[in-house]
Motif scaffolding. Structure first.
Motif, PDB file in Angstrom:
ATOM      1  N   ILE A 198       0.841  -1.208   0.000  1.00 21.79           N
ATOM      2  CA  ILE A 198       0.000   0.000   0.000  1.00 21.79           C
ATOM      3  C   ILE A 198       0.874   1.254   0.000  1.00 21.79           C
ATOM      4  CG2 ILE A 198      -1.580   1.382   1.419  1.00 21.79           C
ATOM      5  CD1 ILE A 198      -2.966  -1.225   2.214  1.00 21.79           C
ATOM      6  N   ILE A 199       1.933   1.233   0.816  1.00 18.95           N
ATOM      7  CA  ILE A 199       2.855   2.372   0.871  1.00 18.95           C
ATOM      8  C   ILE A 199       3.563   2.553  -0.472  1.00 18.95           C
ATOM      9  CG2 ILE A 199       4.974   3.248   1.941  1.00 18.95           C
ATOM     10  CD1 ILE A 199       4.052   1.873   4.547  1.00 18.95           C
ATOM     11  N   ASP A 200       3.989   1.428  -1.081  1.00 18.41           N
ATOM     12  CA  ASP A 200       4.659   1.492  -2.387  1.00 18.41           C
ATOM     13  C   ASP A 200       3.772   2.130  -3.450  1.00 18.41           C
ATOM     14  OD1 ASP A 200       6.881   0.290  -1.347  1.00 18.41           O
ATOM     15  OD2 ASP A 200       6.419  -1.718  -2.089  1.00 18.41           O
ATOM     16  N   VAL A 205      -3.522   6.740   4.284  1.00 17.47           N
ATOM     17  CA  VAL A 205      -3.179   6.226   5.609  1.00 17.47           C
ATOM     18  C   VAL A 205      -4.284   5.326   6.159  1.00 17.47           C
ATOM     19  CG1 VAL A 205      -2.629   6.875   7.982  1.00 17.47           C
ATOM     20  CG2 VAL A 205      -1.747   8.249   6.092  1.00 17.47           C
ATOM     21  N   TRP A 206      -5.544   5.693   5.900  1.00 18.10           N
ATOM     22  CA  TRP A 206      -6.657   4.928   6.452  1.00 18.10           C
ATOM     23  C   TRP A 206      -6.791   3.546   5.815  1.00 18.10           C
ATOM     24  CZ3 TRP A 206      -9.756   3.510   2.512  1.00 18.10           C
ATOM     25  CH2 TRP A 206      -9.838   4.349   1.392  1.00 18.10           C
ATOM     26  N   ALA A 207      -6.117   3.298   4.690  1.00 20.85           N
ATOM     27  CA  ALA A 207      -6.235   2.007   4.000  1.00 20.85           C
ATOM     28  C   ALA A 207      -5.667   0.862   4.831  1.00 20.85           C
ATOM     29  CB  ALA A 207      -5.525   2.064   2.642  1.00 20.85           C
ATOM     30  N   GLU A 241      -4.734  -0.426  -7.089  1.00 19.10           N
ATOM     31  CA  GLU A 241      -3.841  -1.336  -6.373  1.00 19.10           C
ATOM     32  C   GLU A 241      -4.285  -1.522  -4.919  1.00 19.10           C
ATOM     33  OE1 GLU A 241      -2.839   1.167  -8.242  1.00 19.10           O
ATOM     34  OE2 GLU A 241      -1.258   0.504  -9.634  1.00 19.10           O
ATOM     35  N   CYS A 242      -4.664  -0.421  -4.262  1.00 24.44           N
ATOM     36  CA  CYS A 242      -5.095  -0.516  -2.863  1.00 24.44           C
ATOM     37  C   CYS A 242      -6.354  -1.353  -2.727  1.00 24.44           C
ATOM     38  CB  CYS A 242      -5.327   0.880  -2.284  1.00 24.44           C
ATOM     39  SG  CYS A 242      -3.795   1.768  -1.942  1.00 24.44           S
ATOM     40  N   LYS A 289      10.147  -5.154  -3.327  1.00 22.37           N
ATOM     41  CA  LYS A 289      10.440  -5.882  -2.090  1.00 22.37           C
ATOM     42  C   LYS A 289       9.166  -6.460  -1.457  1.00 22.37           C
ATOM     43  CE  LYS A 289      10.445  -1.780   0.933  1.00 22.37           C
ATOM     44  NZ  LYS A 289      11.247  -0.997   1.908  1.00 22.37           N
ATOM     45  N   SER A 290       8.044  -5.764  -1.595  1.00 19.45           N
ATOM     46  CA  SER A 290       6.794  -6.290  -1.044  1.00 19.45           C
ATOM     47  C   SER A 290       6.342  -7.534  -1.804  1.00 19.45           C
ATOM     48  CB  SER A 290       5.702  -5.221  -1.064  1.00 19.45           C
ATOM     49  OG  SER A 290       5.491  -4.722  -2.366  1.00 19.45           O
ATOM     50  N   GLU A 291       6.512  -7.539  -3.117  1.00 16.49           N
ATOM     51  CA  GLU A 291       6.152  -8.710  -3.918  1.00 16.49           C
ATOM     52  C   GLU A 291       7.059  -9.892  -3.589  1.00 16.49           C
ATOM     53  OE1 GLU A 291       6.364  -7.385  -7.941  1.00 16.49           O
ATOM     54  OE2 GLU A 291       4.411  -6.377  -7.887  1.00 16.49           O
TER      55      GLU A 291
END
Length: 416
Positions: A30-32, A37-39, A98-99, A180-182
């Motif tokens: 989500i950050i990427d 923020v609420w997500a 994406e989110c 990196k998240s993937e």
């Protein structure tokens, strides 16, 4: 303990470990993608929603089929959610946010977890004698809490610069992971596969429950009858009230600690595994101690410990040094492990007597996750309103102190 018990513990621990590691990896995704923020708390809310919606059906499903098979199917659903999240960028090319994909994928993992939970707890009550339930629950609860904590550690560790670099250099992982998240999610996918192998090894217990109608109306009506049955039980309603509050607050704290560590200790997301590891050590200590000290008959005597947990939370805004943070989190973890194990044991014992193994756990999950929805919703609103994290921690700490004080007094009034 029987050998089957340890196989169940291995399957459950790996599955829960993957769930919580995936949560951290999903936050990074989500950050990427520059998500709001609420997500992040909303993703946790969506996960809990699955428990509440599926509660009328998860218990009967757990009792109608061999629990090992139910756990295998549930774990496969989790695997699917993780798989969809891994290819988030591919799906986003089809005009999906994406989110939105990350949140719905983690919600699908929640569906698997909601089905998995009554089966994993129910099978423990089927293979263990009542006099072993506290000991068995010290194992399952200790390992469950440990897997939650260590899963968060693992997710953070996989996102650290050195590890993510090594993962992305691997030819197999780099074939479908570009960030990196993937790469972290690809590793977590393998953990779900390992959990499935242990699920396959679980033997049938051959315990049969009376068959009931599987129509939507009958299932819903019977479920809410079960809810009222457990709430009307003298012991069940106290233990259910306490565990409901405990899990609602602890789930919120899982998110709160991430923000607190950044504000007070200047930790990044990939460094939080150090703090979570300290809580894990404390939880293990508490679970081991309570198994040696507290019997099923004396389970409600641990209620004052809940008040101490709330008091310890009030010290968090005052902490700015790492050593002090380690000590405080170790104490909180120890108290939590000592507190929740006997309460879960007596609740499951009463639930099995009054209802059935699967149905009692479904009722427990419904109430606990309903409170998770409430507590996480409150936290999301506070974040949206830009309330400082210190004020949020104090509010949650005071809530724990007041509620646990009331439950302790309520239990004292119930003693003949």
């Amino acid at each position: 303990m029987k050998n089957e018990f340890y196989i169940i513990m291995a399957a459950q621990s790996l599955s829960s470990l993957a769930d919580n590691a995936l949560f951290i990896a999903a936050i990074a995704m989500i950050i990427d993608n520059s998500g709001p923020v609420w997500a992040i708390p909303f993703m946790k809310w969506f996960f809990a929603l699955a428990y509440v919606v599926l509660a009328p059906f998860a218990g009967i499903l757990s009792d109608r089929f061999p629990k090992g098979q139910v756990m295998l199917v549930a774990n496969s659903i989790k695997f699917l959610g993780c798989f969809i999240m891994l290819f988030c960028n591919f799906w986003s090319h089809v005009n999906f946010s994406e989110c939105f994909i990350v949140i719905t994928s983690y919600g699908l993992v929640g569906v698997g977890a909601a089905i998995y939970s009554p089966a994993k707890y129910g099978i423990v009550t089927e293979i263990l004698e009542p006099n072993l339930l506290v000991k068995g629950n010290s194992w399952i609860e200790g390992l469950t809490v440990l897997s939650i904590i260590m899963g968060t550690c693992l997710g953070s560790y996989l996102l650290s610069p050195k590890i993510s670099y090594c993962l992305l250099q691997n030819q197999f992982i780099s074939g479908f992971a570009k960030t990196k998240s993937e790469a972290a999610i690809a590793v977590i996918l393998i953990i779900y596969l390992l959990s499935s192998i242990f699920n396959i090894l679980i033997k049938k217990t051959n315990i049969q429950y009376p068959e009931s109608s599987i129509s939507f109306n009958n299932l819903t009506i019977n479920f809410y009858k079960n809810v009222f049955t457990l709430w009307n039980d003298k012991i069940g309603k106290i233990s259910l009230s306490v565990t409901t509050v405990f899990w609602g607050v602890s789930t919120s704290l899982q998110i709160i600690v991430l923000d607190w560590s950044q504000k007070h200790l200047r930790y990044s997301l990939d460094q939080t595994y150090i703090l979570i590891g300290i809580v894990a050590i404390g939880t293990i200590i508490g679970a081991i101690l309570v198994a040696k000290i507290v019997t099923l008959q004396k389970a409600l005597n641990v209620l004052p410990i809940g008040i101490l947990i709330g008091v310890m939370m009030l010290f968090m805004p005052l902490i700015n040094e790492l050593l002090h943070a380690y000590i405080l989190l170790l104490i909180i973890g120890t108290l939590a492990g000592f507190f929740v194990v006997p309460l879960n044991a007596i609740l499951q014992y009463r639930g099995r007597i009054l209802l059935s193994a699967g149905n009692s756990i479904a009722v427990q999950n419904f109430n606990e996750q309903l409170n998770v929805l409430l507590m996480v919703s409150i936290y999301t609103l506070l974040v949206w309103a830009q309330v400082k994290i210190d004020y949020i921690i104090v509010a949650y700490g005071l809530f724990v102190i007041v509620s646990m004080s009331l439950f302790t007094y309520w239990n004292h009034r119930n003693i003949p």
